[in-house]
Design an enzyme around this catalytic site. Structure first.
Site, PDB file in Angstrom:
ATOM      1  N   ARG A 154       0.886  -1.183   0.000  1.00 15.77           N
ATOM      2  CA  ARG A 154       0.000   0.000   0.000  1.00 15.77           C
ATOM      3  C   ARG A 154       0.915   1.221   0.000  1.00 15.77           C
ATOM      4  NH1 ARG A 154      -5.522   1.590   3.111  1.00 15.77           N
ATOM      5  NH2 ARG A 154      -6.207   0.060   1.592  1.00 15.77           N
ATOM      6  N   HIS A 204      -6.929   0.612  -6.859  1.00 18.41           N
ATOM      7  CA  HIS A 204      -7.212  -0.217  -5.672  1.00 18.41           C
ATOM      8  C   HIS A 204      -7.849  -1.518  -6.182  1.00 18.41           C
ATOM      9  CE1 HIS A 204      -7.676  -1.336  -1.637  1.00 18.41           C
ATOM     10  NE2 HIS A 204      -8.542  -0.435  -1.193  1.00 18.41           N
ATOM     11  N   GLN A 212      -9.914  -3.998  -3.908  1.00 14.97           N
ATOM     12  CA  GLN A 212     -11.213  -3.449  -3.548  1.00 14.97           C
ATOM     13  C   GLN A 212     -12.243  -3.720  -4.644  1.00 14.97           C
ATOM     14  OE1 GLN A 212     -12.060  -1.473  -0.623  1.00 14.97           O
ATOM     15  NE2 GLN A 212     -14.076  -2.013  -1.399  1.00 14.97           N
ATOM     16  N   ASP A 233     -17.022   7.156  -2.802  1.00 14.69           N
ATOM     17  CA  ASP A 233     -15.810   7.058  -1.980  1.00 14.69           C
ATOM     18  C   ASP A 233     -15.576   8.455  -1.400  1.00 14.69           C
ATOM     19  OD1 ASP A 233     -13.355   6.359  -0.855  1.00 14.69           O
ATOM     20  OD2 ASP A 233     -12.266   6.288  -2.756  1.00 14.69           O
ATOM     21  N   CYS A 251     -16.411   1.891  -0.417  1.00  9.90           N
ATOM     22  CA  CYS A 251     -15.257   1.055  -0.052  1.00  9.90           C
ATOM     23  C   CYS A 251     -14.918   1.169   1.428  1.00  9.90           C
ATOM     24  CB  CYS A 251     -14.054   1.432  -0.900  1.00  9.90           C
ATOM     25  SG  CYS A 251     -13.617   3.184  -0.786  1.00  9.90           S
ATOM     26  N   ARG A 302     -13.814  -8.492   0.910  1.00  8.56           N
ATOM     27  CA  ARG A 302     -12.399  -8.226   0.670  1.00  8.56           C
ATOM     28  C   ARG A 302     -11.593  -9.498   0.949  1.00  8.56           C
ATOM     29  NH1 ARG A 302     -10.255  -3.177   0.942  1.00  8.56           N
ATOM     30  NH2 ARG A 302      -8.438  -4.292   0.144  1.00  8.56           N
TER      31      ARG A 302
HETATM   32  N1  NVA Z   1      -9.725   6.655  -2.201  1.00  5.72           N
HETATM   33  C1  NVA Z   1      -9.450   6.325  -0.834  1.00  5.72           C
HETATM   34  C2  NVA Z   1      -9.704   4.881  -0.600  1.00  5.72           C
HETATM   35  C3  NVA Z   1      -9.446   4.391   0.778  1.00  5.72           C
HETATM   36  C4  NVA Z   1      -9.722   2.925   0.933  1.00  5.72           C
HETATM   37  C5  NVA Z   1      -8.008   6.678  -0.505  1.00  5.72           C
HETATM   38  O1  NVA Z   1      -7.138   6.456  -1.358  1.00  5.72           O
HETATM   39  O2  NVA Z   1      -7.739   7.178   0.577  1.00  5.72           O
HETATM   40  N1   CP Z   2     -11.406   0.000   1.762  1.00  5.48           N
HETATM   41  C1   CP Z   2     -10.167  -0.046   2.275  1.00  5.48           C
HETATM   42  O1   CP Z   2      -9.180  -0.279   1.553  1.00  5.48           O
HETATM   43  O2   CP Z   2     -10.125   0.150   3.611  1.00  5.48           O
HETATM   44  P1   CP Z   2      -8.795   0.374   4.472  1.00  5.48           P
HETATM   45  O3   CP Z   2      -8.203   1.693   4.024  1.00  5.48           O
HETATM   46  O4   CP Z   2      -9.261   0.407   5.893  1.00  5.48           O
HETATM   47  O5   CP Z   2      -7.850  -0.739   4.197  1.00  5.48           O
END
Ligand code: NVA
Ligand code: CP
Length: 343
Positions: A130, A157, A160, A252, A292, A320
């Site tokens: 990540r 992502h 997801q 989102d 998400c 997930r």
């Molecule tokens: N678009 C959001 C998704 C978090 C799961 C982010 O990147 O923070």
């Molecule tokens: N949806 C998602 O990726 O959640 P987290 O940021 O908590 O991992």
């Protein structure tokens, strides 16, 4: 996969009917990287989802499928769902997960990403990342001899989106020709949803404010894939028109991780894109609401919608784990171990 063996010989629980060939997908996916949904063919995505349904139905059959396999999660950003669903998923496949917190030490800062890859591949079977920059993931993939999986970057992502379409298949049976509407920021989650939707034959409408459209390369790629699968990708800047006749409305956060400095600027721009009861009323009465998570309640979605009867957000969160278990099984050749696991 061992030569001369068919998955159906090893895993009778896996439904081999229909046009989705899990055995073929495992041959092709073993050892591969998943930095983007574009790393998967439509057939491979269908196979991951088919196996995901099967793993969810019958988790005990897979509990030793990845015995002794090691997974490292290297995360530069916070996480609840992704971290725990990968850890729990790997543990219930018989493998082990090691979490490596990179939130205070971005990858590539202490030593080069290539050198990190050349170390980590000696100890683990799969690297789950990540990151802020998508390039960090592709660079790790270029140098590591074990599969690298994107657990969220600034561009995509994929895990997801796989889980989200697993959830939609569970709810609707098939997603072919389903009207899927994404409302909000044309961000990482939006990109992966567009690509998976196109692969599975869903009509994807994306409603964003001007200046926050999805990346043009993703739009072009999604439209190419959609043309192959008989569906459409539509873009609009009118959120209510976008929600019209939708089977699923997805949103989102307006401010993704890494964009916090834009919060004040974005708030008024995204206000008309909030998913509320008035917007859900434009969708079909049978429509579901998706997110998400984490959600900023009262910003991109109201409590009434998030907690309402149309919301399937916690099914998405649960799935997930099932989708990622299927992905890990295919990347690590886990179906080869099933006969031994049951003996
Ligand atoms: N678009 C959001 C998704 C978090 C799961 C982010 O990147 O923070
Ligand atoms: N949806 C998602 O990726 O959640 P987290 O940021 O908590 O991992």
């Amino acid at each position: 996969m061992a030569s001369g063996m068919l998955v159906r010989d090893l895993a009778p629980e896996v439904d081999m009917s229909g046009d989705v060939d899990i055995a073929e997908a495992m041959k092709r996916l073993a050892g591969k990287d998943v930095c983007s949904i574009s790393d998967l063919t439509s057939g491979e995505t269908r196979a991951i989802l088919k196996l995901g349904h099967e793993v969810k139905r019958n988790p005990r059959a897979y509990r030793h499928a990845l015995d002794a396999k090691q997974m490292v999660l290297m995360f530069e950003k916070a996480s609840l769902r992704t971290r725990l669903s990968f850890e729990a998923g790997m543990n219930t496949l018989g493998g082990n997960a090691v979490f490596f917190d990179q939130t205070n030490s971005p990858l590539g800062e202490r030593e080069s990403i290539a050198d990190v890859a050349r170390n980590v591949e000696r100890w683990v079977d799969v690297i789950v990342l990540r990151t802020y920059a998508h390039d960090t993931i592709t660079e790790m993939a270029a140098h590591a001899r074990v599969p690298v999986v994107n657990a969220l970057s600034d561009f995509e992502h994929p895990c997801q989106a796989l889980a989200d379409f697993l959830t939609l298949e569970e709810h609707f049976g098939s997603v072919q020709k389903l009207n899927f509407t994404y409302v909000g920021d044309g961000n990482n989650v939006c990109h992966s949803l567009m690509l998976v939707g196109a692969q599975l034959g869903a009509n994807v409408t994306v409603a964003t404010p001007r200046g926050y459209s999805p990346d043009i390369e993703i739009v072009t790629r999604a439209r190419e894939i959609a043309a192959e699968n008989g569906c459409e990708i539509r873009l609009t800047q009118d959120p209510l028109a976008g929600a019209e006749d939708a089977d699923a409305v997805y949103t989102d956060v307006c401010v993704s991780m890494g964009f916090e400095h834009e919060s004040t600027k974005r708030a008024p721009i995204f206000r008309p894109f909030q998913v509320n009861e008035a917007m859900m009323a434009r969708a079909k009465s049978s429509a579901v609401f998706m997110h998400c998570l984490p959600a900023r309640r009262g910003a991109e979605v109201t409590d009434a919608v998030l907690d309402g009867p149309q919301s399937i957000v916690f099914d998405q969160a649960e799935n997930r784990m099932h989708a990622q278990k299927a992905l890990l099984l295919l990347l690590l050749g886990g179906l080869d171990n099933l006969s031994g696991a049951r003996s």
